[in-house]
Design an enzyme around this catalytic site. Structure first.
Site, mmCIF file in Angstrom:
data_model
loop_
_atom_site.group_PDB
_atom_site.id
_atom_site.type_symbol
_atom_site.label_atom_id
_atom_site.label_comp_id
_atom_site.label_asym_id
_atom_site.label_seq_id
_atom_site.Cartn_x
_atom_site.Cartn_y
_atom_site.Cartn_z
ATOM 1 N N THR A 1 -15.741 -62.190 13.610
ATOM 2 C CA THR A 1 -16.615 -62.772 14.629
ATOM 3 C C THR A 1 -15.809 -63.766 15.416
ATOM 4 O O THR A 1 -14.610 -63.862 15.247
ATOM 5 C CB THR A 1 -17.827 -63.458 13.984
ATOM 6 O OG1 THR A 1 -18.646 -63.967 15.018
ATOM 7 C CG2 THR A 1 -17.416 -64.564 13.060
ATOM 8 N N GLU B 1 -25.412 -64.684 24.975
ATOM 9 C CA GLU B 1 -25.664 -65.386 26.230
ATOM 10 C C GLU B 1 -26.701 -64.643 27.069
ATOM 11 O O GLU B 1 -26.519 -63.480 27.428
ATOM 12 C CB GLU B 1 -24.357 -65.553 26.999
ATOM 13 C CG GLU B 1 -23.415 -66.526 26.318
ATOM 14 C CD GLU B 1 -22.009 -66.518 26.872
ATOM 15 O OE1 GLU B 1 -21.276 -67.483 26.589
ATOM 16 O OE2 GLU B 1 -21.651 -65.554 27.566
ATOM 17 N N ASN C 1 -21.772 -66.739 32.815
ATOM 18 C CA ASN C 1 -20.348 -66.428 32.835
ATOM 19 C C ASN C 1 -19.734 -66.472 34.231
ATOM 20 O O ASN C 1 -18.512 -66.455 34.364
ATOM 21 C CB ASN C 1 -20.100 -65.066 32.185
ATOM 22 C CG ASN C 1 -20.239 -65.137 30.676
ATOM 23 O OD1 ASN C 1 -19.321 -65.596 29.994
ATOM 24 N ND2 ASN C 1 -21.382 -64.739 30.155
#
Length: 441
Positions: free
Chosen positions: A218, A304, A436
């Site tokens: 991860t 996100e 982003n």
């Protein structure tokens, strides 16, 4: 929406890590990395991040002997200095470690010789502060790629960080927060089980929200255990757990330069020797995988801009690797993820992803379900109540965060063999682009 996220996360029980019934595993309320015997941790604000939130964490094994240490790292050829240094440290120590120092804010990736020297200096400094052999220190970084660690901030903070080492809920929670970047919530868990009459604990914490498509572990995850085990055996166990958990999550298809899973076993419960007892080793493997799967799903759900957790379960595969490959391909399909965000039951996008997964199959035998709705059977489309299927996804988005009910489940039957596999992801929303588009500005 997420104000009660920590309570919701603590209430979730692992949905199926290893073989059911192998050992009775119980979640420890409020547990984390120091729930296992022989560990202390701390979080601290060194001023590495503009937010002025905690940005430095330390995990320390206080047992009489160094912990068995296993690590799984990014397979990207563009790697942060701490990744390669951790690999070297584990090789030097024979898979043993005492301390893991973690900074957030700067990834220390693509930072050249200076970045490498910064990471090595961190090892030297924390080793001296703790009074331990430098080869038993591991370092991890997370944050913006291309940015070196702010050593002028980090160095004076280390004595205070070491002085703050402690066990318990408060220490665990602060360390879990200190490793966060764009995460909305801290991610931690601990489990206990009775093995051979002795209590064994596995606990962990993780961070990750974007740039999630690991081919190892991860973004950053740290797991602890108090059973006795050799470094070599523990490394194999950690790798197996990563393959069934962190390697099976995706948020955006991007693999990080810093992906790291480090797991430490203190050996404080000496009565449970995983090298000498096959049954005990299998039981702890179940716990370790369960812990890693919980943390992996927490990362996927905290993706996100995500509004749901996506779970893709594949059955009828010729091999476990085939099942996992198909599951991960579907979970990472931008077209399908966008459809889920729009609550559009467009199962053709699932079928299309299955077909490009690189696994040989007979499309005339393929079956697909979206939650309770059967969409395709033996390669034949079925009548679909599109409104009901859309409502199923809308209900998941409205459910409490990481409650289990906020999961959109896809089941795919390849009808080609006896093996199965699962992958986790999230939907793809407008907010992902917003987050982003200006990450560094």
């Amino acid at each position: 929406v997420r104000a009660d996220a920590r309570r919701a996360m603590a209430a979730v029980r692992a949905t199926a890590a290893a073989d059911a019934g192998a050992v009775e595993v119980t979640e420890i309320a409020g547990g984390g990395v120091t729930s296992a015997a022989g560990f202390q941790t701390a979080g601290f604000c060194a001023g590495l991040k503009a937010s002025k939130k905690d940005d430095l964490a330390l995990l320390f094994c206080s047992a009489a002997e160094p912990a068995a240490a296993g690590g799984v790292f990014t397979q990207s050829v563009v790697r942060a200095a701490p990744v390669d240094i951790c690999r070297e440290q584990l090789a030097r120590s024979g898979n043993r470690a005492r301390a893991v120092l973690v900074n957030s804010g700067q990834a220390n990736a693509v930072t050249g010789a200076e970045g490498w020297a910064d990471a090595e200096r961190c090892i030297k400094l924390i080793g001296a502060e703790l009074g331990i052999d430098e080869k038993l220190v591991l370092v991890c970084s997370t944050g913006v790629i291309g940015h070196r660690i702010k050593m002028d901030k980090l160095e004076p903070a280390l004595p205070k960080l070491v002085a703050a080492l402690a066990g318990g809920r408060e220490a665990d929670a602060r360390a879990a927060r200190a490793i966060m970047t764009t995460d909305l919530v801290p991610k931690q868990i601990a489990y206990e089980a009775t093995i051979g009459g002795a209590r064994v604990v596995v606990g962990g914490m993780a961070k990750g929200s974007g740039m999630i498509h690991p081919n190892m572990a991860t973004m950053l995850s740290f797991v602890t255990c108090d059973a006795k085990v050799s470094g070599q055996t523990w490394q194999r166990m950690v790798s197996d757990a990563a393959a069934a958990s962190f390697n099976q999550i995706t948020v955006d298809g991007d693999t990080s330069t810093n992906d790291t899973l480090i797991a430490l076993a203190s050996g404080e419960v000496a009565a449970v020797d995983l090298d000498a007892d096959d049954a005990a080793r299998e039981a702890v493997q179940q716990m370790l995988t369960q812990c890693c799967q919980y943390l992996a799903k927490s990362i996927a759900r905290d993706g996100e801009g995500a509004t749901i957790l996506l779970e893709v379960h594949v059955t009828g595969a010729r091999s476990p690797s085939d099942a996992r490959q198909v599951a991960k391909t579907v979970a990472s399909s931008s077209l399908f993820k966008a459809a889920v965000y729009g609550r559009d039951p467009n199962w053709g996008r699932i079928a299309g992803a299955v077909g490009r997964a690189g696994v040989d199959l007979d499309q005339t035998k393929l079956g697909i379900r979206l939650g309770p709705h059967e969409l395709l059977r033996a390669g034949q489309p079925l009548p679909v109540d599109a409104a009901a299927a859309s409502a199923y996804m809308s209900a998941a988005a409205a459910a409490p965060y990481l409650s289990g009910d906020d999961t959109v489940r896809v089941e795919i039957d390849l009808a080609a063999g006896p093996h199965s596999g699962t992958a986790w992801g999230c939907d793809l929303s407008y907010d992902y682009v917003k987050i982003n588009a200006d990450y560094t500005t």
